[in-house]
Design an enzyme around this catalytic site. Structure first.
Site: not given
Length: 455
Positions: A93-97
């Site tokens: 998943p991309c949202p953390p970064f």
């Protein structure tokens, strides 16, 4: 390498597989999927159906290959059954970064990057491929990336990061992706990043001409639109389930789409019909999900020489679910041509093809000197002591830079601050906050609470 080993079909375990962008690219590069794990049921259904219809898997093989559920849950699949697989890959998943998000990193329940690194250590594949958004390459995450490289080295791998641009690999889109590749030493000696294509990708207009004309829109209108849409697209934004429906991105992206004659305020059900004209103030037609998929790189591939995949690559990747789900599946995907280029490069390294190179060990690569110093120190250090010790090693940082790095460290690691007798604060580095498989990690409760909105 023996001929029989070279001729063997390489196998991949893919985590967070989505609707199959990376899956398709890796298959075209000569890999066969042993397992593909995905949380979203619609994306998993898309993947399962296309394994059969596009990639030639039997119904039973496709059903057995695609696992639906939390990739970190042992009830979803059994990692221990896949030790020694050729490649472990995934688009965690991309949202953390993401720059568009809060960049919570290790504190985001969706962060699986550190867990994937530990998974690599557990199943010991020949190679690891993980991709994410450009935000992970920012200064905010230098210590996070340093920790990843250090852990990979402890697991027996040599890793490297690189920012790849999708348009350099034939995709008609400005889509930067930050990629980690790690290999066992005997294969890392043959690793080289894929070379970008010499030719520019087609413009959005040329790429979509036939799709724009498919519903009766007049030829002269289509031609006028193609002339206006003479550049490549901004990044297709899939977004997460925490946000609204399908549209083509934030304000800056919408301006770029407007310049290409595209209405970015949603996604159309069909292409323009006969007599369609843009209303006042609207720059042009909306895109359909089929058009977005083509911009993302889901179009015909040339067969890879020696591949065991089907010879005919004339296909339509079929997406399952309602329009918003389909758009999200497409927008969150890794462009297949980029995945293919990386897959081909990894396959060559595993086969030990090409020129053997002298390796720069990952422990020699210092992305964050403050992290490395504190990690190796057996006592707390003040800012002045950090500056002094780094200077002795040839690294010169000013106080504001050290303080900024300490602040960044505090997001992803436990940083203990101790006041000395003179009032000066000394810093020591504690545990990594990210989820790496701990049974008691806060990720489990947060994941359960937010599961319906995680994508």
């Amino acid at each position: 390498m023996a001929t029989s080993e070279r001729d063997r079909q390489l196998e991949v375990v893919e985590i967070c597989a989505g609707a199959g962008g990376q899956t398709l690219g890796l298959e075209r590069a000569g890999f066969r999927h042993r397992v593909a794990v995905e949380l979203d049921a619609n994306a998993a259904n898309t993947l399962r159906c296309n394994l059969q219809e596009v990639l030639g898997y039997s119904e039973e093989e496709a059903e057995e290959t695609v696992k639906i559920g939390d990739v970190a849950d042992s009830n979803t699949w059994k990692p221990e059954e896949h030790k020694g697989v050729d490649l472990l890959a995934g688009g965690v998943p991309c949202p953390p970064f993401s720059i568009a998000g809060k960049q919570l990193g290790a504190n985001d329940e969706r962060d699986l990057f550190a867990w994937a690194v530990e998974l690599c250590g557990e199943i010991q594949p020949k190679a690891l491929l993980l991709e994410n958004v450009r935000g992970l390459s920012a200064n905010r995450f230098t210590a996070y990336r340093q920790h990843v490289l250090d852990r990979l080295h402890e697991h027996g791998y040599i890793g490297d990061w690189k920012l790849l641009q999708a348009n350099e690999f034939g995709v008609s889109q400005l889509r930067p992706r930050f990629v980690l590749v790690a290999l066992k030493k005997e294969f890392a000696e043959y690793w080289d990043w894929p070379t970008p294509c010499e030719e520019e990708p087609p413009s959005v207009g040329e790429l979509l001409r036939d799709l724009m004309a498919s519903n009766g829109w007049e030829e002269d209108q289509v031609n006028d639109w193609v002339k206006r849409a003479d550049g490549i697209a901004p990044t297709i934004v899939g977004g997460s389930k925490k946000h609204g429906g399908a549209d083509l991105g934030p304000t800056r992206a919408k301006r770029a789409w407007e310049a290409l004659g595209v209405d970015a305020m949603g996604v159309a059900n069909e292409a323009p019909s006969e007599g369609w004209r843009a209303p006042e103030g609207v720059p042009g037609p909306k895109l359909t999900t089929a058009m977005v998929a083509r911009i993302q790189g889901w179009h015909d591939f040339e067969p890879l020489e020696g591949s065991a995949s089907p010879a005919s690559y004339e296909f339509r990747w079929k997406f399952h679910g309602r329009k918003t789900s389909v758009y999200r599946q497409i927008g969150n995907a890794f462009p297949p041509p980029v995945a293919k280029a990386l897959g081909v490069a990894i396959r060559k390294a595993i086969h030990q093809e090409g020129e053997r190179r002298t390796l720069l060990e990952s422990t020699d690569r210092i992305l964050d000197p403050v992290y490395k110093l504190l990690r190796g120190s057996n006592r707390a250090l003040t800012v002045d002591q950090i500056i002094e010790k780094l200077a002795k090693g040839g690294t010169f940082l000013e106080q504001p830079d050290v303080e900024r790095r300490l602040n960044h460290l505090g997001h992803d690691f436990t940083v203990t601050m101790t006041a000395r007798s003179n009032g000066v604060i000394a810093y020591s580095l504690g545990e990594f906050k990210a989820f790496t498989g701990q049974d008691d990690h806060q990720r489990h409760d947060l994941f359960t609470q937010h599961r319906a909105k995680i994508s």
